[in-house]
Design an enzyme around this catalytic site. Structure first.
Site, PDB file in Angstrom:
ATOM      1  N   ASP A 245       0.856  -1.176   0.000  1.00 24.98           N
ATOM      2  CA  ASP A 245       0.000   0.000   0.000  1.00 24.98           C
ATOM      3  C   ASP A 245       0.897   1.231   0.000  1.00 24.98           C
ATOM      4  O   ASP A 245       1.346   1.672   1.044  1.00 24.98           O
ATOM      5  CB  ASP A 245      -0.896  -0.039   1.244  1.00 24.98           C
ATOM      6  N   ASP A 390     -17.607   3.910   0.514  1.00 28.19           N
ATOM      7  CA  ASP A 390     -16.298   3.639   1.104  1.00 28.19           C
ATOM      8  C   ASP A 390     -16.471   3.386   2.610  1.00 28.19           C
ATOM      9  O   ASP A 390     -17.592   3.322   3.111  1.00 28.19           O
ATOM     10  CB  ASP A 390     -15.382   4.845   0.800  1.00 28.19           C
ATOM     11  N   ASP A 503     -10.603  -3.809  -0.499  1.00 28.26           N
ATOM     12  CA  ASP A 503      -9.485  -2.870  -0.530  1.00 28.26           C
ATOM     13  C   ASP A 503      -8.473  -3.278   0.549  1.00 28.26           C
ATOM     14  O   ASP A 503      -8.733  -4.183   1.339  1.00 28.26           O
ATOM     15  CB  ASP A 503     -10.032  -1.465  -0.264  1.00 28.26           C
ATOM     16  N   ARG A 562      -7.861  -4.259  -4.861  1.00 26.57           N
ATOM     17  CA  ARG A 562      -6.668  -3.446  -5.113  1.00 26.57           C
ATOM     18  C   ARG A 562      -5.435  -4.342  -5.169  1.00 26.57           C
ATOM     19  O   ARG A 562      -4.688  -4.321  -6.129  1.00 26.57           O
ATOM     20  CB  ARG A 562      -6.498  -2.364  -4.045  1.00 26.57           C
ATOM     21  N   ASP A 578      -4.576   4.259  -5.517  1.00 24.63           N
ATOM     22  CA  ASP A 578      -4.701   5.666  -5.131  1.00 24.63           C
ATOM     23  C   ASP A 578      -3.841   6.550  -6.015  1.00 24.63           C
ATOM     24  O   ASP A 578      -2.747   6.945  -5.646  1.00 24.63           O
ATOM     25  CB  ASP A 578      -4.321   5.832  -3.666  1.00 24.63           C
ATOM     26  N   HIS A 636     -13.674   8.311  -8.630  1.00 25.67           N
ATOM     27  CA  HIS A 636     -13.490   8.155  -7.187  1.00 25.67           C
ATOM     28  C   HIS A 636     -12.630   9.309  -6.686  1.00 25.67           C
ATOM     29  O   HIS A 636     -11.865   9.890  -7.457  1.00 25.67           O
ATOM     30  CB  HIS A 636     -12.820   6.805  -6.898  1.00 25.67           C
TER      31      HIS A 636
END
Lengths: 903, 526
Positions: A245, A390, A503, A562, A578, A636
C-alpha cells in the site's frame, strides 16, 4: 484507497506531495536481493546429473547439484503442458522445511502432454513437444528452448541461477560457502522493524536470455511504461513485485505497488515468448535490453555492425518458495498471452452493469446523500449505474455493519437505487477491528481464524479501525466462515444488487514493515507470511467470490480488488489504486491497464479524476474522455477533495462529460461482446497496438490502446494542447475512421488538431461495431433497446464483427446456453448476420440502423431478407458531408439470421 | 368543443387559455395528436400531410412519425418514443400539471409521469396518481400561501422593528459622536492637569532620585564583588595543579561542562569556556570564563533552570497539542501567551521596586500627580470606549439587512441546531460555529461575508467565510439557505463538501413572493 493523509499528516504537518521512498525497501535494503544481485555472470556452479535421469511420458526428472554444496539434494523437473508451454520446477529433496508453491494462481493443475526424447547422453538431453524443443545441458546447467529450430529462450545462460536450500545456522565464525557473510541472511532489520527469519536464507533466482527480442513487457503492477526498462542502468532498482500500500505512488518507477503478476513477454516483430514465474514471495526482476547497452559496446557495434545482436535478459529473484516457472512458447504475443491465460484463467463474463459508469467517493455521507447524487445525475440526464460506499458507511470501521445513524435504512436506500436500475457497491476490507462484542472479531478469536505471530499468538496491526487482526484466508475454515458473512441474513441491508469492493488487502498494515504484515507472521499450514505474501489479496477475494456465489447463485459476482496476483482475474476486477489528480496519472492509466491485460487481468481501470487532490476542469473532462476507454470505469475521490460529480460544473463541462458517458454507454455491446470473447477465447479486452500489429513503430507506443480489434483510442492526456500525435498502424492500406467525424485516415503518423470536445478515437476499417445509441439513465434500462451496426469498410470494401448478448446478468448463458453470438460479415455490398453458436436467447432486441463508413457510390436503397420478415425494401440515405450511408430501420430481430444488400 | 374549433383557434392567446383550461380540469380533454406531443404543438402534426421536422431540415411521410426510428436531427419526429437521443416527451398529467420528459425516459420501466403515459408497452403498469399528487400539491400550495400570508405580516413587523433599530442606531451614533467630542475635550484638560502636577512632582522627587541612584550603584558593586569572589573561589577549585592558570585538561575533568551531554567534555567544549584559548589566567577567568560557566555549575547544584530548556519543553507541549487536535485556534493561543508574559513582567517590576519613603509634603505632591494620571487614564478609556461603540455601530449600519431592514432583528441573536456529535450555532451577520458535544472547543465555520443568493432571490442565501482553517485544506465556509417560516429556526446542518457547511434557516423575514417562483411554468416553445 490508502487514506493515509491523516496518519502521515500528523507526523509531518506539511502536505505530503509524493511517495516517501524511505518507507519501502530498495534492493540493497532487502537482504536476499542484495545477496543475489552481487552474482556476476560466469560459469554456473549448478550441474545436472544425467546418470540418474528419470523420464516418463510427460516428465523429465534429474538431480541438480550445486557444486559449492554438493551434499544438498535438488531435483529439477521438466514437463510439457498442453498449448505449447513448458514447465520447469526445482525443489529440495528432503529439505529442512518444505517450500511453498502458490495455491491459487493456477486455474487448476496444468494439463501435461507428451514429451518425446529426441536425444540423450550424459552431457545433454533433448526433448520435444509439437514444434517446440528443449535442450538440457548438464555442465553447467543450461536449458534452451527452441521453436522449430530457432532458439528463443535460454535459462542460466549467464550462470545466475541460484537456489538457497534450507540450512542450519552456521556456528559463530564459520562462513557459509553460498551465503558468504551477508548480515541479513539470518535476521534482518528495516527501519524499526525486525524480521527474525527463523528459517534462514531460502532465496532462488534464474536468468532468462531471449535472443533477438527487442522489448519485454509485463510484470504488473508498476506505475511505469508498458515496455520494461533496463534496470541496473542509472542505479535503477530491479522491478519489484511485493504487494504494498504505497501512499502517493510515483511514476516511471520500478517500485512495488499493490499488485504482482510475475509474467514477462519478450517480443520481437518475428517472435514472442513468455515466462511465468510461479512464486508468491517477494520478487525482484532485473532487465537488461541490448538497446540500452553502454557506449563502448555501441562503438563496437558501430565498428563491426555484424556483431549487433538484439537480446533481452531477464532475471527473477525471489525470497523463498519452490523455483517453478512456465515458458510460454508463443510464437506470437497473442498466443503467448493465451498460453498464460490457459494457466491462470480469465474473468468470467461480468454483468452488463459492471461495464457501465460507477460513481464513488470517500465518502457519500449518508443515505440521503446517495439518493441525492443519483437524482442529480437524472436531472442532468447523465447516465449512471453504480453508487459506491467507502469505509465510512460502517459502524466504526466494523465491516458487515452499518452506521446506524447515517445509514439507518440501507434497505430503503438500495431499493431507491434499484428502482432506476442502479446498483450499490460497498467496501469490505480484510482487517478486522479488535473490539469486544464485535461478532466477527469474537468469532475469529474463538475459531482461530486470524494470522499469527511467530510465537503462535494472534497478530495485531493498525489499520482503519485502529487495532486490528487479519483473517487468514489460507485456512479453509476461515474461508468457509467468511463466505457466509455475505449472506443476506448476516449482512443486513444488502441485497442481490449490492456488490463488493475489497481494498487494503496487500495487506495494508499502517504500523507494519513497509506498511504491510511482518514476514515472520505465520499462516495456516505453517507457511510464513514471507512465502505467501503476494497471494494474500487473491486468497481474500476468493473468499469474497465464494461468498457472493453462495449469496446470489443466479447472478455473476462483481468484486473490485486493489491487491492482486496472477490468477486474480478469475474472481475480480482491479483498479490502479490511489492515483493522483495529475496529467501524468491520467496518462499512465493506459500503460498500467495494458500491462495488466497482458498479465491476464483485463478488467482494469483507474480512478477517474484522480484520487488525491483536486483536478482542474480540463483534467477532469479529459479524464472522463479517457476513462470511457478502459474496461473498468469509475470516478473516485479522496475525502479531502472537493466534490466533483459531473453535474456540479457549468453546462459546457456537463455537456462534454455527458457526451463521453454516452459514448461509453453506446459501446456497451462492444465491451460486453469482448468480455464474452475474453472468457471463451482468452483474448484481452484492452490490447496494446503490438498485440495485433507486429510493427517496429509500435513497440514503444503505450499511450494508445485497442478495444478488442476494432477501436483505437489515443486519449488526450496533455494539458492545454491544440494538437496531439497519433500513430495508426497497419500501413497505407489500412483504413481508420475518426469515431466522431467519420473522417478516413490510412495507417501512419498524424498530428491531429484537438479542442476540448475532441475524442481521439477511431474505428478500424474492416470491423463492424455493434452499438446502442439510445441514451438511457442506466444500462439495465438498455437491455431491450435496439442495436445500430457501424460497418467500417476496409480497402477491399469488406468488414466483419461479432455481437454477443444474453440476459446480461445471470448464469443462464452457461447453464442453459441462453445467449446469442452473432457474426456480421460485409462483402460485395451485402451485410449478413449469422449465428456463431447454435444457441438462442428470447430477446426483444432488434437492429434499428446500419451505418456504413466508406460506403460504395450510387446506392439507391437496400433489401433485407430474413425468414420471418421475408424481403423488405429499406430506405438508405447518404450524408455527403460526413460520407456515410445509413440504412433505415431494418427492424429485424437479432435472433434470426438476415442479410441486407445495398442496391 | 370539436376538433375543428380547436385547430381554428390556434393562436397564441387561445393557446394560453387552453392550457389554463386543461390545468384546471380534472378530466382529460381528448385531442387527436401523436403520442408525446403537447396540446400546443398538436397542430404541427397533421396526419393528412407529410411531416416536416420542426427545424425544417427534412420532410418524411407522416407514418414515420412515432415509428420508433429517429429521422429528424431535432428529434421532432419521435415525440412519443425513445428513438431519438435528445427528444422530449409531453405528458398531460390531467389533475396535476403537464410535464416534459427527456424521451429516453419513455418505456424505460420507470413511471415518470403521474398519469403513466410514458410507459405504454404494457411491460410496466403505472398507476395514475395525478389526482392525489395534484391534490397534495394544491394543499401544499395552499399551506404555503397561508404560511406566506402569516409570514408576510410578521415580516412587515420585523421590517418596522428593523427600521426602528436602524434609526436608533443612527441616533445613538449621532449622540456618541457628540459624546466623543465632549470626552476628547475632557481628555485634553486632564492631560494639561497631569502635566502640571507631574512638573511639580518631578522637582520634588529630584532629591530622592539621586538617593535611589546611589543605592543602585552600591548594590551593583556589591554584586560584582560577590561574583568576583565566587569566580575566584571556583578558579581555585578548578586550578587543580595550582599553577594560576585554568587549562583545557582541568576543565575536561568536570562532567559539568559536557555541553552536548554526550558523556565527554571535548577539547572544543572546554575551549569555549577559555575564550577559545588553551588556558585562562585569573583575570580572564573572571571576565570571560566564569559568566559562561556559572549556569552549568548552578545547574549541577540544582539551583538553576536554563531558560532555553524551559521554552523547548513548552514548544514540545504545544506541538503535541496541535497534533492531537489536528489544528489549534492559533489566535487564541497567541493571545493567551501575550497575557501571560505581561503578567510576568508586572510581577517582576513590583518585586524589584525598592520601598522608599518620602517626607509628608513630597508624598502629597506625588499623590496629586498620581490622581491626575489616573484621571487622564479614565478619560482616555472613555474616549476609547466611545470610539469602539461608534465603530461597532458604523459597521452594523453598513450591513445589508434586506431591502426593508427585515433581517436587522436577527443581528446579535444566535440559533442552535444539534445533531449526533455537534451543536451548530448560527449568529446571523456575525458567524457560524460548531461545538462538539464531547467538549466545548468551539470551531468557527465562517464569519459573515455577504448575501449570496441567485438573482431572483438575492436574500435566499447567506455566505460566511474565513472560518477556521481545515488541516490540509481550505478555510471553513458556510452557506445558509434562508427560507420562509413563522419562527426563526435553524432547521438543518450538513457538510456536503469537506469544510463547506450548509445550513438551512427559517425566518419570517424571508417570507415574500419571489420574482420567478420555482419554475412551475411549463415552457412549450413553438
Amino acid at each position: 484507497m490508502a487514506k493515509w493523509a491523516i496518519i502521515l499528516g500528523v507526523c509531518l504537518l506539511n502536505i505530503v506531495v509524493a511517495v516517501d521512498k524511505n518507507n519501502f525497501k530498495s534492493c540493497e535494503q532487502s537482504s536476499f536481493c542484495r545477496r543475489l544481485r552481487k552474482y556476476q555472470p560466469g560459469e554456473s556452479t549448478y550441474h545436472l546429473d544425467f546418470s540418474a535421469l528419470h523420464i516418463t511420458d510427460n516428465v523429465v526428472e534429474a538431480q541438480l547439484i550445486n557444486t559449492q554444496v554438493p551434499e544438498v539434494n535438488l531435483k529439477l523437473t521438466l514437463t510439457a503442458i498442453i498449448g505449447n508451454i513448458f514447465r520447469v520446477s526445482v525443489d529440495e529433496v528432503n529439505g529442512l522445511h518444505s517450500r511453498y508453491k502458490p495455491q491459487f494462481a493456477l486455474n487448476g493443475d496444468p494439463q501435461e502432454t507428451k514429451l518425446e526424447v529426441v536425444a540423450r547422453n550424459l552431457e545433454q538431453v533433448t526433448v520435444s513437444s509439437g514444434d517446440s524443443k528443449v535442450v538440457l545441458t548438464a555442465k553447467p546447467l543450461k536449458i534452451e528452448f527452441y521453436t522449430k529450430d530457432k532458439l528463443v529462450n535460454v535459462v542460466n545462460s549467464k550462470g545466475l541461477f541460484a537456489f538457497e536450500h534450507y540450512r542450519n545456522k552456521p556456528a559463530e565464525g564459520e562462513t557459509d560457502p553460498q551465503i558468504q557473510d551477508d548480515p541479513g541472511a539470518w535476521e534482518e532489520n528495516f527501519k524499526s522493524h525486525h524480521d527474525t527469519k527463523p528459517r534462514g536464507p531460502s532465496a532462488i533466482a534464474a536468468d532468462f536470455n531471449f535472443p533477438n527480442a527487442e522489448r519485454v513487457y509485463g510484470l504488473p503492477e508498476h506505475g511505469d511504461s508498458l515496455s520494461l526498462k533496463s534496470t541496473q542502468q542509472n542505479n535503477l532498482d530491479p522491478y519489484r513485485l511485493y504487494n504494498l500500500d504505497v501512499f502517493e505512488y510515483e511514476l516511471d518507477s520500478t517500485m512495488a505497488i499493490y499488485g504482482a503478476v510475475p509474467v514477462v513477454y519478450a517480443v520481437s516483430p518475428q517472435h514472442s515468448v513468455g515466462v511465468f514465474w510461479h512464486n508468491a514471495a517477494e520478487t525482484w526482476v532485473d532487465i537488461k535490453n541490448s538497446k540500452d547497452t553502454d557506449i563502448i559496446s555501441s562503438l563496437v557495434d558501430f565498428v563491426n555492425p555484424s556483431s549487433k545482436e538484439t537480446f533481452v535478459d531477464v532475471r527473477f529473484m525471489s525470497e523463498s518458495g519452490v523455483l517453478d516457472f512456465f515458458v510460454l512458447m508463443g510464437p506470437t504475443l497473442k498466443s503467448a498471452v493465451k498460453q498464460y491465460v490457459s494457466l491462470t484463467g480469465v474473468h468470467g463474463l461480468p454483468q452488463l452493469f459492471t461495464l457501465a459508469y460507477h460513481q464513488s467517493r470517500w465518502n457519500y455521507n449518508d443515505q440521503d446523500d446517495v439518493t441525492t447524487v443519483v437524482a442529480n445525475f437524472d436531472i442532468h440526464n447523465l447516465p449512471l449505474d453504480v453508487m459506491w460506499l467507502d469505509i465510512e458507511y460502517t459502524e466504526g470501521k466494523k465491516y458487515f455493519t452499518w452506521d446506524h445513524i447515517k445509514f439507518s435504512n440501507p434497505d430503503n436506500m438500495v431499493s431507491n437505487l434499484t428502482s432506476t436500475g442502479r446498483k450499490l457497491v460497498v467496501i469490505i476490507d480484510p482487517h478486522i477491528k479488535r473490539e469486544g462484542g464485535y461478532f466477527l472479531h469474537e468469532d475469529a478469536l474463538k475459531h482461530d481464524f486470524y494470522v499469527k505471530n511467530k510465537d503462535g499468538s494472534v497478530y495485531e496491526g493498525w489499520c482503519w479501525p485502529g487495532s486490528s487482526s487479519y483473517l487468514d484466508f489460507y485456512n479453509p475454515s476461515t474461508v468457509d466462515y467468511y463466505k457466509k458473512l455475505y449472506s443476506l441474513d448476516n449482512f443486513k441491508g444488502t441485497s442481490h444488487d449490492v456488490w463488493i469492493w475489497n481494498d487494503m488487502n496487500e495487506p495494508s498494515v499502517f504500523n507494519g514493515p513497509e506498511i504491510t504484515m511482518p514476514k515472520d507472521c505465520v499462516h495456516y499450514g505453517g507457511w510464513e507470511h514471507r512465502d505467501v505474501h503476494n497471494e494474500y489479496a487473491l486468497a481474500h477475494t476468493i473468499g469474497t467470490y465464494q461468498g457472493l456465489r453462495l449469496r446470489s447463485p443466479h447472478k455473476r459476482p462483481f468484486i473490485l480488488t486493489r491487491g492482486h496476483f496472477a490468477g486474480s482475474q478469475r474472481y475480480t476486477a482491479m483498479w490502479t489504486g490511489d492515483n493522483d489528480a495529475k496529467w501524468s496519472h491520467l496518462a499512465v492509466s493506459f500503460p498500467m491497464c495494458l500491462s495488466e491485460a497482458l498479465g491476464g487481468i483485463s478488467f482494469c481501470g483507474a480512478d477517474v479524476g484522480g484520487f488525491f487532490n483536486n483536478p482542474d476542469t480540463e483534467l477532469l473532462q479529459r479524464w472522463y474522455q479517457a476513462g470511457i476507454w478502459l474496461p473498468f470505469f469509475r470516478a473516485h475521490a479522496h475525502i479531502d477533495t472537493k466534490r466533483r460529480e459531473p453535474y456540479l460544473f457549468s453546462d459546457d463541462i456537463i455537456n462534454r462529460i455527458r457526451t463521453a458517458l454516452r459514448l461509453r454507454y453506446a459501446h456497451l455491446p462492444l465491451w460486453y461482446t469482448l468480455f464474452w470473447e475474453h472468457e471463451t477465447q482468452g483474448e484481452p479486452v484492452l490490447r496494446p497496438l503490438l498485440y495485433h500489429y507486429p510493427e517496429k513503430e509500435v513497440i514503444d507506443i503505450d499511450n494508445t490502446a485497442l478495444i478488442g480489434n476494432s477501436v483505437l483510442v489515443r486519449p488526450v492526456s496533455e494539458p492545454g494542447v491544440t494538437s496531439v500525435e497519433v500513430y495508426l498502424p497497419g500501413g497505407s492500406n489500412a483504413n481508420w475512421y475518426d469515431l466522431s467525424t467519420f473522417t478516413l485516415y490510412h495507417g501512419g503518423s498524424y498530428k491531429l488538431s484537438v479542442d476540448l470536445d475532441t475524442h481521439v478515437a477511431f474505428y478500424r476499417g474492416g470491423s463492424i461495431i455493434p452499438r446502442k445509441d439510445r441514451p438511457r439513465r442506466s444500462s439495465t434500462i438498455m437491455h431491450r433497446d435496439p442495436f445500430t451496426l457501424y460497418v467500417a469498410l476496409d480497402n477491399e470494401k469488406t468488414a466483419s464483427g461479432t455481437l454477443y448478448l444474453d440476459d446480461y446478468e445471470s448464469y443462464e448463458y452457461k447453464n442453459a446456453k441462453k445467449y446469442i453470438y452473432l457474426l456480421f460479415n460485409y462483402s460485395n455490398n451485402k451485410l449478413t448476420s449469422s449465428l456463431l453458436d447454435k444457441t438462442d436467447y428470447p430477446t426483444e432486441e432488434w437492429i434499428e440502423k446500419v451505418v456504413i463508413l466508406g460506403p460504395p457510390a450510387g446506392i439507391k436503397g437496400a433489401k433485407l431478407i430474413s425468414k420471418s420478415l421475408g424481403t423488405v425494401d429499406l430506405e438508405t440515405s447518404y450524408d455527403k458531408q460526413m460520407k456515410y450511408l445509413t440504412v433505415r430501420k431494418p427492424g429485424v430481430s437479432v435472433r434470426e439470421p438476415f442479410s441486407i444488400e445495398l442496391v | 368543443m370539436d376538433v375543428f374549433k380547436i385547430y381554428s383557434c390556434f393562436k397564441i392567446k387561445c393557446l394560453f387559455f387552453l392550457i389554463f383550461l386543461v390545468e384546471l380540469s380534472t378530466s382529460s380533454v381528448e385531442i387527436p395528436r401523436p403520442r408525446g406531443v403537447s396540446l400546443s404543438r398538436a397542430g404541427l402534426y397533421d396526419p393528412e400531410k407529410d411531416f416536416t421536422c420542426l427545424d425544417g431540415s427534412k420532410t418524411i411521410p407522416y407514418d414515420q412519425v412515432n415509428d420508433d426510428y429517429c429521422d429528424c436531427n431535432d428529434s421532432s419526429d419521435e415525440p412519443g418514443t425513445n428513438a431519438c437521443a435528445n427528444g422530449s416527451f409531453y405528458c398531460l398529467n390531467a389533475g396535476y400539471k403537464p410535464q416534459i420528459l427527456a424521451s429516453n425516459r419513455v418505456n424505460d420501466g420507470i413511471c415518470d409521469c403521474c398519469d403513466g403515459a410514458d410507459e405504454y408497452t404494457g411491460r410496466k403498469s403505472c398507476i395514475n396518481n395525478c389526482l392525489e399528487i395534484g391534490r397534495a400539491a394544491r394543499e401544499e400550495a395552499a399551506r404555503y400561501a397561508e404560511l406566506l400570508k402569516i409570514g408576510k405580516q410578521m415580516r412587515t413587523e420585523l421590517s418596522q422593528q428593523g427600521k426602528k433599530i436602524k434609526n436608533e442606531k443612527q441616533a445613538k451614533l449621532n449622540e456618541l459622536r457628540k459624546n466623543k467630542e465632549e470626552a476628547e475635550k475632557i481628555k485634553t484638560e486632564k492631560e494639561e492637569l497631569k502635566k502640571q502636577a507631574e512638573e511639580v512632582e518631578n522637582k520634588a522627587l529630584e532629591y530622592y532620585r539621586e538617593l535611589e541612584e546611589q543605592h543602585r550603584k552600591q548594590k551593583a558593586e556589591k554584586e560584582s564583588e560577590k561574583l568576583r569572589e565566587e569566580a575566584v573561589d571556583n578558579f581555585n577549585k578548578l586550578d587543580s595543579n595550582q599553577d594560576g592558570l585554568i587549562d583545557i585538561s582541568e576543565i575536561q575533568t568536570r562532567q559539568t561542562f559536557d555541553r552536548d551531554r554526550n558523556g565527554e567534555v571535548t577539547e572544543e567544549e572546554a575551549k569555549i569556556f577559555l575564550d577559545n584559548q588553551d588556558s585562562a589566567d585569573l583575570e580572564t577567568f573572571i571576565e570571560k570564563s566564569w559568566p559562561l560557566m556559572k549556569p552549568f555549575v548552578t545547574l549541577e547544584s540544582g539551583m538553576f533552570k536554563p531558560p532555553a530548556l524551559e521554552s523547548e519543553a513548552e514548544d514540545l507541549k504545544e506541538n503535541d497539542e496541535q497534533n492531537e487536535y489536528g489544528e489549534g485556534d492559533h489566535e487564541a493561543e497567541e493571545e493567551e501567551e501575550e497575557e501571560e508574559s505581561d503578567d510576568k513582567a508586572q510581577h517582576e517590576d513590583i518585586e524589584n521596586e525598592e520601598h522608599i519613603t518620602y517626607d509628608e509634603e513630597t508624598q502629597k505632591l506625588v499623590d496629586i500627580a498620581t490622581e491626575a494620571r489616573s484621571q487622564l487614564a479614565d478619560s482616555e478609556k472613555e474616549v476609547r470606549n466611545i470610539n469602539d461603540e461608534i465603530r461597532d455601530i458604523e459597521q452594523s449600519l453598513k450591513k445589508d439587512f434586506g431591502p426593508d431592514e427585515e433581517f436587522a432583528t436577527l443581528e446579535g441573536q444566535c440559533f442552535e441546531y444539534s445533531d449526533r456529535e455537534y451543536i451548530y450555532k448560527l449568529c446571523p451577520f456575525d458567524k457560524t460555529v460548531q461545538i462538539p458535544k464531547s467538549n466545548s472547543l468551539e470551531t468557527n465555520l465562517g464569519r459573515w461575508s455577504k448575501w449570496d443568493g441567485p438573482n431572483n432571490n438575492p436574500y435566499g442565501l447567506m455566505f460566511y467565510d474565513h472560518g477556521q482553517n481545515c488541516w490540509n485544506g481550505p478555510n471553513r465556509t458556510t452557506k445558509v439557505k434562508v427560507t420562509c417560516g413563522t419562527e426563526n429556526k435553524l432547521i438543518s446542518v450538513s457538510e456536503p463538501n469537506r469544510c463547506e457547511y450548509a445550513f438551512e434557516f427559517q425566518t419570517p423575514a424571508a417570507c415574500r413572493e419571489l420574482s420567478n417562483e420555482s419554475g412551475t411554468d411549463l415552457h412549450d416553445e413553438l
